[in-house]
Design an enzyme around this catalytic site. Structure first.
Site, PDB file in Angstrom:
ATOM      1  N   GLU A 188       0.682  -1.178   0.151  1.00 23.42           N
ATOM      2  CA  GLU A 188       0.041   0.032  -0.088  1.00 23.42           C
ATOM      3  C   GLU A 188       0.805   1.350   0.027  1.00 23.42           C
ATOM      4  O   GLU A 188       0.583   2.194   0.795  1.00 23.42           O
ATOM      5  CB  GLU A 188      -0.891   0.125   1.224  1.00 23.42           C
ATOM      6  N   GLU A 257      -6.560  -7.702  -0.928  1.00 22.38           N
ATOM      7  CA  GLU A 257      -7.225  -7.365   0.340  1.00 22.38           C
ATOM      8  C   GLU A 257      -8.448  -7.115   0.262  1.00 22.38           C
ATOM      9  O   GLU A 257      -8.859  -6.013  -0.108  1.00 22.38           O
ATOM     10  CB  GLU A 257      -6.321  -6.288   1.106  1.00 22.38           C
TER      11      GLU A 257
HETATM   12  C1  LIG Z   1      -4.674   2.018   3.754  1.00 21.24           C
HETATM   13  C2  LIG Z   1      -5.414   1.411   4.435  1.00 21.24           C
HETATM   14  O1  LIG Z   1      -6.358   1.589   5.530  1.00 21.24           O
HETATM   15  N1  LIG Z   1      -4.791  -0.053   4.640  1.00 21.24           N
HETATM   16  C3  LIG Z   1      -5.443  -1.028   5.280  1.00 21.24           C
HETATM   17  C4  LIG Z   1      -5.846  -2.060   4.646  1.00 21.24           C
HETATM   18  O2  LIG Z   1      -6.356  -3.154   5.465  1.00 21.24           O
HETATM   19  C5  LIG Z   1      -5.497  -3.669   5.881  1.00 21.24           C
HETATM   20  C6  LIG Z   1      -5.942  -4.577   6.728  1.00 21.24           C
HETATM   21  O3  LIG Z   1      -6.871  -4.151   7.997  1.00 21.24           O
HETATM   22  C7  LIG Z   1      -4.868  -2.679   7.132  1.00 21.24           C
HETATM   23  O4  LIG Z   1      -3.449  -3.107   7.433  1.00 21.24           O
HETATM   24  C8  LIG Z   1      -4.170  -1.512   6.289  1.00 21.24           C
HETATM   25  O5  LIG Z   1      -4.011  -0.325   7.243  1.00 21.24           O
END
Ligand SMILES: CC(=O)N[C@H]1CO[C@H](CO)[C@@H](O)[C@@H]1O
Ligand SMILES: *[C@@H]1O[C@H](CO)[C@@H](O)[C@H](O)[C@H]1NC(C)=O
Ligand SMILES: *[C@@H]1O[C@H](CO)[C@@H](O)[C@H](O)[C@H]1NC(C)=O
Length: 736
Positions: A188, A257
């Site tokens: 991310e 995800e």
């Molecule tokens: C950007 C964001 O909110 N990412 C989240 C996506 O979900 C995963 C799992 O809960 C998190 O680790 C991230 O922070």
């Protein structure tokens, strides 16, 4: 020519793995490629259903059963992050035992006949302490996280290489006959790249190149990374990903995800995501040409010890996942998704060969039809309306579509599955108390206070992590305050006001050994201010501030620079002189608690102090340690402690930490009705408002012995241990 060179020369970003050196070793020549439709394994395009199970969030003894349940639920792939701070607790000293036995975990997945998607990161976010980074990394001179910074890149590359080389030695990549079909570098990063300017862009390109250079002969992905360079595949994370498009036409559409629920924070409600909506989101992704879906989480598990983060993340990481924290099926979600996966697999031949033809069947109604030259045909009939059911006419048939639902027709005729028609049984949670009461002993430690022989003093307020390096949640800030007999408040019987500003996360204020107050922040606002009248005597007064962290941050640009602890100012108001600033007077520091230094959580350590019992048992006392022993109940139901009578602290069984308890933090939120229809967010379908955010704490059976289990609880702010009970988790089945 190495496979890497070959990859670079291939048109359209495809790559083919050819085993130049060792093809004679394996009976079959494994191959792994991808194209715009799908990942291609051994020459076959595949629709792959994946689920996240993080190995340190359960015990090795639980792994085989979790993996089997994932397989029975229709999964092809298990996805996990790799947790750097678990594997390299100090620079160059590696740990791969017990819950961190990554090789064992990957091999168990292989034995079950499933594939692995290894998300090395090594930044993982994951509500895991410091996003997976070891705390020592913060103190490497000149370091700056996740940007074009040499010390950071060197450390990241060295850990990534370490993991890849272990996987290669164990022959775990698919090309070697192993289960790993995909890896991930970074995590991310896209959303923060823009904020870092040119250095962000350079770093992302470097990370991709570095990963590809490791010759794993399996595709790498970067999630939420629109500029991922070839051959790295950019992938989508979110509650819905149907409108996502990879950054080139020759990459498959992958959803890394797909949030099955959401995490819980101390002070927050427990989010649930309805099975109908989750199934709808997956069907929607597939009908739009998606070919790889991962459930985040498929089993969420437990943040044992002090591994939770995101600040204030609960010890439970249940995530409302299809397999619950305890390893039991979360019905109807698990069963409903299993049925969905079966329906999708029936469509696989058509899905991987044809592109969907989309037609409107009416208002908010759509058909996605995958029809191949060879005669295979699969159709998805969707109703996007959030209120009204519809009858859709398709081919020669009529199909009933509930609101916000998709029907799957693997032969373009028969609807075998509808995302809103849940066939599996609903099942509630049941926690049954186990017979027998605990006999508790207590030991209350004195708050630390400054003394003549303190070696660690400074005329300044220091940042919390800077001093503790996270070796403990606790840091004492201690100072002396002298009060003159002439002070007006002494004569009038009043009291001055002590104000202390802290960057977080919890602060207990002790004056002359007495708890004077506690303040704490929350996930969205960790900062806090203590401001209260305090009782001070003529002469010397001992001010002891116990600063407590609840996990280190795991997300945000340069979270390594975020502070914790009492940064000041600290002032005393209402004196003859007006307000006295204590910030720059002499402060002493002490890392951790006395009980931690004495290892009171172990049998031998606990012998070093005198424990009180019977009528002398401490109740509602801060800084109190409790111990008892108990026998393991027969059977194999998962076990937990009901901690509702306690405030905040930590629990150990047989020396192993089961995590931080904090039932004193009550969930506030909006626990409205939960309608599955309509876009899901974590603010919908909240549960548990007005109750502790977490009152049950999982104790893995594999940590127990038949009798004489040693249970220790440390309580920070005051609780009644006689209210703690051992409970068994079961499922009570009620029909849907
Ligand atoms: C950007 C964001 O909110 N990412 C989240 C996506 O979900 C995963 C799992 O809960 C998190 O680790 C991230 O922070
Ligand atoms: C961090 O700790 C060092 C001593 O270890 C000290 O010199 C420095 O000022 C501290 N920095 C902060 C921000 O507290
Ligand atoms: C759901 O979200 C999508 C994307 O933001 C939006 O286009 C759509 O209108 C939303 N649907 C409903 C029913 O709110």
């Amino acid at each position: 020519m190495s496979p890497r060179d070959l990859m670079g020369n291939l048109p359209r970003g495809k790559f083919v793995v050819l085993l130049f050196f060792c093809y004679w070793v394996f009976a079959v020549t494994a191959s792994l490629t991808y194209d715009r439709k799908a990942v291609i394994i051994d020459g076959k395009r595949r629709i792959l259903i994946s689920g996240s199970i993080h190995y340190p969030r359960s015990t090795p003894e639980m792994w085989p059963d979790l993996i089997q349940k994932a397989k029975d639920g229709g999964l092809d792939v298990i996805q996990t992050y790799v947790f750097w701070n678990g594997h390299e607790p100090s620079p160059g000293k590696y740990y791969f035992e017990d819950r961190f036995d990554l090789v064992k975990f990957v091999k168990l997945v292989q034995q079950a006949g499933l594939y692995v998607h290894l998300r090395i990161g090594p930044y993982v976010c994951a509500e895991w302490n410091f996003g997976g980074f070891p705390v020592w990394l913060k103190f490497v001179p000149g370091i700056s996280f996740r940007t074009d910074n040499e010390p950071f890149k060197a450390a990241m590359q060295s850990f990534t290489e370490k993991i890849v080389s272990i996987m290669k030695e164990e022959k775990l990549f698919q090309a070697q006959g192993g289960p790993i079909i995909m890896s991930q570098i970074e995590n991310e990063f896209g959303p923060i790249e823009g904020r870092l300017g040119a250095a962000g862009k350079t770093y992302a390109q470097w990370a991709a190149k570095m990963a590809v250079g490791l010759d794993t002969e399996a595709p790498w992905v970067m999630c939420k990374q629109p500029d991922a360079p070839d051959p790295v595949i950019d992938t989508c994370n979110g509650y819905y990903c149907d409108s996502f498009r990879p950054n080139t036409k020759y990459k498959p559409k992958i959803w890394t995800e797909n949030w099955t629920g959401w995490y819980t924070q101390f002070g927050g409600p427990v989010p649930r995501r309805p099975a109908e909506d989750l199934a709808f989101s997956v069907a929607r992704f597939i009908q739009n040409g998606g070919s790889f879906v991962n459930y985040y989480m498929y089993h969420g598990g437990t943040n044992f010890g002090r591994t939770s983060s995101g600040l204030f993340i609960t010890t439970s990481y249940d995530y409302d996942a299809p397999i619950d924290e305890y390893g039991l099926l979360n019905e109807p979600k698990w069963g409903h998704l299993r049925d969905l996966h079966k329906a999708i697999k029936l469509c696989e031949p058509a899905l991987v060969s044809a592109d969907p033809a989309v037609t409107q069947l009416g208002m908010n109604l759509e058909a996605h039809v995958f029809k191949t030259d060879s005669g295979a045909c699969a159709a998805f009939l969707a109703n996007y309306d959030t209120k009204y059911a519809s009858k859709a006419t398709f081919g020669n048939g009529q199909y009933d579509l509930p609101p916000w639902s998709i029907s799957i027709l693997p032969d373009c005729k028969t609807a075998v599955f509808n995302t809103a028609s849940v066939g599996s049984l609903n099942a509630g949670k049941e926690m049954t108390p186990v017979d027998g009461e605990f006999t508790w002993l207590s030991y209350t430690e004195e708050p630390a206070s400054s003394s003549e022989d303190d070696t660690f003093t400074e005329y300044a307020l220091w940042e919390h992590l800077n001093v503790t390096w996270d070796s403990s949640d606790y840091l004492w800030y201690m100072t002396d305050v002298n009060i003159d007999p002439d002070e007006g408040f002494i004569k009038s019987g009043g009291s001055p006001i002590l104000t202390a500003m802290s960057a977080g996360h919890v602060l207990h204020v002790f004056i002359n050994g007495q708890l004077s107050g506690t303040v704490y922040g929350s996930l969205n606002y960790p900062k806090l201010t203590f401001s209260n009248s305090v009782k001070l005597n003529v002469g010397n007064n001992k001010v002891s501030l116990l600063s407590v962290t609840v996990g280190l941050p795991n997300v945000g640009a340069h979270f390594e620079t975020w502070n914790a602890g009492v940064l000041g100012p600290v002032t005393l108001q209402g004196l003859n002189e007006g307000t006295r600033d204590l910030s720059l007077q002499k402060w002493s520091y002490k890392v951790g608690l006395k009980g931690e230094a004495l290892s009171l959580h172990t049998v031998s350590g606990s012998d070093s102090v005198e424990w009180a019992k019977g009528s002398l048992l401490a109740k509602k006392q801060p800084l109190t340690w409790y111990k008892t022993s108990f026998s393991t109940p027969a059977g194999d139901d998962p076990l937990a402690f009901d901690m509702s009578s306690m405030g905040k602290g930590q629990v150990w069984v047989n020396g192993q930490s089961i995590g931080r308890h904090w039932p004193g933090y009550i969930a506030s939120g909006r626990c409205n009705d939960c309608n599955y229809a309509g876009n899901y967010t974590e603010y919908k379908c909240q549960t548990n408002c007005g109750e502790p955010s977490q009152k049950w704490y999982h104790v893995p059976r594999s940590w127990l012995i038949p009798s004489g289990n040693f249970l220790v609880v440390f309580e920070e702010w005051g609780g009644d241990p006689t209210g703690i009970s051992l409970v068994k988790r079961g499922t009570k089945t009620v029909s849907a």
